[in-house]
Structure formats: structure tokens, C-alpha cells
Design a protein around this motif. Structure first.
Motif, PDB file in Angstrom:
ATOM      1  N   CYS A   1      -5.402  -1.750  -7.254  1.00 27.32           N
ATOM      2  CA  CYS A   1      -6.512  -0.866  -6.890  1.00 27.32           C
ATOM      3  C   CYS A   1      -5.981   0.517  -6.539  1.00 27.32           C
ATOM      4  O   CYS A   1      -5.166   0.670  -5.623  1.00 27.32           O
ATOM      5  CB  CYS A   1      -7.261  -1.459  -5.696  1.00 27.32           C
ATOM      6  SG  CYS A   1      -8.686  -0.494  -5.148  1.00 27.32           S
ATOM      7  N   GLY A   2      -6.439   1.532  -7.250  1.00 22.87           N
ATOM      8  CA  GLY A   2      -6.137   2.900  -6.868  1.00 22.87           C
ATOM      9  C   GLY A   2      -6.923   3.282  -5.630  1.00 22.87           C
ATOM     10  O   GLY A   2      -8.060   2.837  -5.449  1.00 22.87           O
ATOM     11  N   VAL A   3      -6.319   4.099  -4.765  1.00 24.20           N
ATOM     12  CA  VAL A   3      -6.969   4.499  -3.519  1.00 24.20           C
ATOM     13  C   VAL A   3      -6.827   6.009  -3.353  1.00 24.20           C
ATOM     14  O   VAL A   3      -5.711   6.537  -3.354  1.00 24.20           O
ATOM     15  CB  VAL A   3      -6.356   3.784  -2.298  1.00 24.20           C
ATOM     16  CG1 VAL A   3      -7.054   4.222  -1.016  1.00 24.20           C
ATOM     17  CG2 VAL A   3      -6.431   2.269  -2.458  1.00 24.20           C
ATOM     18  N   VAL A   4      -7.962   6.688  -3.215  1.00 20.33           N
ATOM     19  CA  VAL A   4      -7.970   8.137  -3.000  1.00 20.33           C
ATOM     20  C   VAL A   4      -8.609   8.422  -1.647  1.00 20.33           C
ATOM     21  O   VAL A   4      -9.705   7.935  -1.350  1.00 20.33           O
ATOM     22  CB  VAL A   4      -8.746   8.863  -4.114  1.00 20.33           C
ATOM     23  CG1 VAL A   4      -8.686  10.380  -3.898  1.00 20.33           C
ATOM     24  CG2 VAL A   4      -8.188   8.505  -5.484  1.00 20.33           C
ATOM     25  N   LEU A   5      -7.911   9.199  -0.833  1.00 21.74           N
ATOM     26  CA  LEU A   5      -8.362   9.548   0.515  1.00 21.74           C
ATOM     27  C   LEU A   5      -7.932  10.973   0.845  1.00 21.74           C
ATOM     28  O   LEU A   5      -7.032  11.521   0.182  1.00 21.74           O
ATOM     29  CB  LEU A   5      -7.743   8.588   1.542  1.00 21.74           C
ATOM     30  CG  LEU A   5      -8.373   7.204   1.678  1.00 21.74           C
ATOM     31  CD1 LEU A   5      -7.409   6.230   2.324  1.00 21.74           C
ATOM     32  CD2 LEU A   5      -9.677   7.289   2.469  1.00 21.74           C
ATOM     33  N   PRO A   6      -8.524  11.605   1.858  1.00 23.86           N
ATOM     34  CA  PRO A   6      -8.029  12.902   2.296  1.00 23.86           C
ATOM     35  C   PRO A   6      -6.544  12.839   2.639  1.00 23.86           C
ATOM     36  O   PRO A   6      -6.067  11.839   3.195  1.00 23.86           O
ATOM     37  CB  PRO A   6      -8.876  13.204   3.535  1.00 23.86           C
ATOM     38  CG  PRO A   6     -10.149  12.465   3.295  1.00 23.86           C
ATOM     39  CD  PRO A   6      -9.732  11.202   2.609  1.00 23.86           C
ATOM     40  N   ARG A   7      -5.833  13.889   2.304  1.00 20.34           N
ATOM     41  CA  ARG A   7      -4.385  13.951   2.526  1.00 20.34           C
ATOM     42  C   ARG A   7      -4.040  13.652   3.982  1.00 20.34           C
ATOM     43  O   ARG A   7      -4.743  14.061   4.882  1.00 20.34           O
ATOM     44  CB  ARG A   7      -3.877  15.335   2.139  1.00 20.34           C
ATOM     45  CG  ARG A   7      -2.384  15.562   2.262  1.00 20.34           C
ATOM     46  CD  ARG A   7      -1.587  14.745   1.273  1.00 20.34           C
ATOM     47  NE  ARG A   7      -1.747  15.169  -0.104  1.00 20.34           N
ATOM     48  CZ  ARG A   7      -1.116  14.602  -1.145  1.00 20.34           C
ATOM     49  NH1 ARG A   7      -0.303  13.579  -0.953  1.00 20.34           N
ATOM     50  NH2 ARG A   7      -1.332  15.035  -2.370  1.00 20.34           N
TER      51      ARG A   7
ATOM     52  N   TYR B   1       0.846  -1.183   0.000  1.00 21.08           N
ATOM     53  CA  TYR B   1       0.000   0.000   0.000  1.00 21.08           C
ATOM     54  C   TYR B   1       0.879   1.229   0.000  1.00 21.08           C
ATOM     55  O   TYR B   1       1.776   1.370   0.845  1.00 21.08           O
ATOM     56  CB  TYR B   1      -0.922   0.024   1.221  1.00 21.08           C
ATOM     57  CG  TYR B   1      -1.667   1.338   1.373  1.00 21.08           C
ATOM     58  CD1 TYR B   1      -2.640   1.722   0.454  1.00 21.08           C
ATOM     59  CD2 TYR B   1      -1.381   2.217   2.420  1.00 21.08           C
ATOM     60  CE1 TYR B   1      -3.310   2.930   0.566  1.00 21.08           C
ATOM     61  CE2 TYR B   1      -2.044   3.428   2.544  1.00 21.08           C
ATOM     62  CZ  TYR B   1      -3.005   3.777   1.617  1.00 21.08           C
ATOM     63  OH  TYR B   1      -3.655   4.987   1.725  1.00 21.08           O
ATOM     64  N   GLU B   2       0.670   2.110  -0.964  1.00 21.33           N
ATOM     65  CA  GLU B   2       1.352   3.402  -1.032  1.00 21.33           C
ATOM     66  C   GLU B   2       0.270   4.481  -1.024  1.00 21.33           C
ATOM     67  O   GLU B   2      -0.531   4.558  -1.960  1.00 21.33           O
ATOM     68  CB  GLU B   2       2.189   3.512  -2.304  1.00 21.33           C
ATOM     69  CG  GLU B   2       3.354   2.551  -2.389  1.00 21.33           C
ATOM     70  CD  GLU B   2       4.168   2.778  -3.659  1.00 21.33           C
ATOM     71  OE1 GLU B   2       5.014   3.701  -3.669  1.00 21.33           O
ATOM     72  OE2 GLU B   2       3.923   2.055  -4.636  1.00 21.33           O
TER      73      GLU B   2
ATOM     74  N   GLU C   1      -4.983  12.506  -1.391  1.00 18.28           N
ATOM     75  CA  GLU C   1      -3.821  11.723  -1.811  1.00 18.28           C
ATOM     76  C   GLU C   1      -4.313  10.611  -2.730  1.00 18.28           C
ATOM     77  O   GLU C   1      -5.403  10.071  -2.554  1.00 18.28           O
ATOM     78  CB  GLU C   1      -3.090  11.134  -0.599  1.00 18.28           C
ATOM     79  CG  GLU C   1      -3.967  10.245   0.276  1.00 18.28           C
ATOM     80  CD  GLU C   1      -3.350   9.946   1.635  1.00 18.28           C
ATOM     81  OE1 GLU C   1      -2.542  10.777   2.105  1.00 18.28           O
ATOM     82  OE2 GLU C   1      -3.682   8.893   2.214  1.00 18.28           O
ATOM     83  N   PHE C   2      -3.495  10.258  -3.711  1.00 15.60           N
ATOM     84  CA  PHE C   2      -3.860   9.248  -4.705  1.00 15.60           C
ATOM     85  C   PHE C   2      -2.740   8.211  -4.738  1.00 15.60           C
ATOM     86  O   PHE C   2      -1.658   8.462  -5.241  1.00 15.60           O
ATOM     87  CB  PHE C   2      -4.027   9.915  -6.078  1.00 15.60           C
ATOM     88  CG  PHE C   2      -4.644   9.045  -7.149  1.00 15.60           C
ATOM     89  CD1 PHE C   2      -4.822   7.681  -6.983  1.00 15.60           C
ATOM     90  CD2 PHE C   2      -5.044   9.626  -8.347  1.00 15.60           C
ATOM     91  CE1 PHE C   2      -5.389   6.902  -7.987  1.00 15.60           C
ATOM     92  CE2 PHE C   2      -5.617   8.862  -9.363  1.00 15.60           C
ATOM     93  CZ  PHE C   2      -5.784   7.493  -9.185  1.00 15.60           C
ATOM     94  N   GLY C   3      -3.019   7.061  -4.147  1.00 12.70           N
ATOM     95  CA  GLY C   3      -2.039   5.990  -4.136  1.00 12.70           C
ATOM     96  C   GLY C   3      -2.653   4.700  -4.645  1.00 12.70           C
ATOM     97  O   GLY C   3      -3.560   4.710  -5.474  1.00 12.70           O
ATOM     98  N   HIS C   4      -2.153   3.582  -4.137  1.00 10.92           N
ATOM     99  CA  HIS C   4      -2.699   2.307  -4.586  1.00 10.92           C
ATOM    100  C   HIS C   4      -2.468   1.222  -3.536  1.00 10.92           C
ATOM    101  O   HIS C   4      -1.587   1.317  -2.672  1.00 10.92           O
ATOM    102  CB  HIS C   4      -2.054   1.862  -5.909  1.00 10.92           C
ATOM    103  CG  HIS C   4      -0.659   1.322  -5.742  1.00 10.92           C
ATOM    104  ND1 HIS C   4      -0.353  -0.028  -5.833  1.00 10.92           N
ATOM    105  CD2 HIS C   4       0.513   1.934  -5.480  1.00 10.92           C
ATOM    106  CE1 HIS C   4       0.939  -0.201  -5.646  1.00 10.92           C
ATOM    107  NE2 HIS C   4       1.492   0.972  -5.430  1.00 10.92           N
ATOM    108  N   CYS C   5      -3.286   0.185  -3.624  1.00 11.40           N
ATOM    109  CA  CYS C   5      -3.108  -1.047  -2.861  1.00 11.40           C
ATOM    110  C   CYS C   5      -3.115  -2.168  -3.888  1.00 11.40           C
ATOM    111  O   CYS C   5      -4.054  -2.285  -4.681  1.00 11.40           O
ATOM    112  CB  CYS C   5      -4.251  -1.224  -1.861  1.00 11.40           C
ATOM    113  SG  CYS C   5      -4.096  -2.682  -0.786  1.00 11.40           S
TER     114      CYS C   5
END
Length: 207
Positions: A150-156, A40-41, A67-71
Motif C-alpha cells: 500500500c502506498g501512503v501519502v501524508l504531509p511531510r 512502513y517507510e 511524503e510518499f512512502g508505503h506500508c
């Protein structure tokens, strides 16, 4: 199996009308995750340069910093459930399966959760879904034993290391595992050794 396009998913979230092609193309160029591992990043500069990143911040999160990362990786077990004080957007770069539940079903006296209440939904490749703040979730599962991405977007700052000392926490505070991340683990997951609250009761569900 139910999919996120079925009406049953509306309890947990919604499918977003966004173009995910550039993201799925970008992450498909990444090296495969080591067999048996999940990575996970929270923030990946390459993804945050895409137009989709601005669309997420401006449209989906109402101009909040995100933030836009991935799992990505290999998974077929539930292991834990987490929730945030915000929605999470998951973007399927491969077909994947989400195991989800409702925060309302957590026993507020013991802070335990019965895994029999978990539901599974297929997320087809290219689909972006918003998981509501009350939706319990964790790492996706692959389909037919394949790697998931899987892309993951969450509050910074979500999922960053906590600054507060929670060793003597009480009530819901015992579940706080990282910034904006409350976690309930299954005893078989090994996350208890990392300080996670072990409160999933029943079978550690597996595909």
C-alpha cells in the motif's frame, strides 16, 4: 464485504481519480516483506520521482509538501487505530482491506474506543483513496492471507519521532505517538510496551 466504491465508504473518505499504474509497477519490483512482518517507510525516493507524487502534492494536498512512502507486509488483525490532523492517501498496489472507524466515536472522557464500531472495506488493486482526517485507521490487511502493498501519502514529517516529552501528557495528548499521529492501541498488540496509549476496548478484530 463492502468496498470503497460503496456509498457506505463516503463517511470515511473518497476514491481518487488518479493514475496509479507507474506506482503499482514500481512497488511490485520490491522484494517481498519477510513473512509475518509489516514494514512502513514514510518517504521513498523512487516513489517521489513519479508524476503521481507531484499530483498528490499539487492537486490532492493543495500544494502542501508531502511524503510518499508505503506500508507493506502480512497482517490480519486490527491491533490499533490512528488518526492525523490531515487526510491520508492510501494506494492499493495489491487488493487489501482497510479497517476504519470515526474519531467522533472516541470517548472523550476516557479516550477509549469500542472495536465493535469498526467497519471493513475492500480496496481493489490500483485504487487510490483519501481517508479523511477524522477517519481512524491503521495498517491494512492482506486478502486471503497474501502480502499487502500500500502506498501512503501524508504531509511531510508525519510519523517522524516526537521531540516533545509526552510522559506526563493529559487528555488527547496521551494519544500522541509520533509527529501528526494520534494512536489508540489494543492491549494484545504489544504497542503499549512502546509507549502507545492502550484504549481499544473489545475484540482485537481479525480477518
Amino acid at each position: 464485504m463492502k468496498t470503497v466504491n460503496d456509498k457506505e465508504f463516503l463517511t470515511y473518505g473518497r476514491v481518487l481519480d488518479v493514475d496509479t499504474y507507474e506506482f503499482t509497477t514500481a512497488i511490485s519490483g520490491h522484494e517481498q516483506t519477510a513473512q509475518g512482518e509489516v514494514v512502513y517507510e514514510p518517504s521513498v525516493a523512487e516513489f517521489e520521482e513519479l508524476p503521481l507524487f507531484s499530483e498528490m502534492s499539487e492537486r490532492v494536498y493543495g500544494d502542501m509538501p508531502v511524503e510518499f512512502g508505503h506500508c507493506s507486509g502480512w497482517n490480519e488483525k486490527l491491533n490499533a487505530l490512528e488518526y492525523h490532523r490531515s487526510s491520508e492517501v492510501d494506494i492499493a498496489a495489491t487488493d487489501l482491506i482497510l479497517m476504519v472507524g470515526r474519531q467522533q466515536d472516541i470517548d472523550q472522557k476516557t479516550f477509549t474506543y469500542d472495536t465493535e464500531k469498526v467497519e471493513c472495506f475492500l480496496v481493489p488493486k490500483g485504487t487510490a483513496v483519501e481517508l479523511y482526517a477524522t477517519t481512524l485507521h491503521f495498517a491494512p490487511c492482506g486478502v486471503d492471507g497474501k502480502e499487502f502493498r500500500c502506498g501512503v501519502v501524508l504531509p511531510r514529517h508525519t510519523n517522524e519521532e516526537l521531540k516533545a516529552d509526552t510522559t506526563k501528557a493529559k487528555g488527547e495528548d496521551k494519544l500522541l505517538f509520533a509527529v501528526n499521529k494520534w494512536l489508540i492501541a489494543h492491549e494484545e498488540s504489544g504497542l503499549g510496551d512502546e509507549g502507545a496509549w492502550v484504549g481499544l476496548k473489545g475484540e482485537n478484530l481479525s480477518l
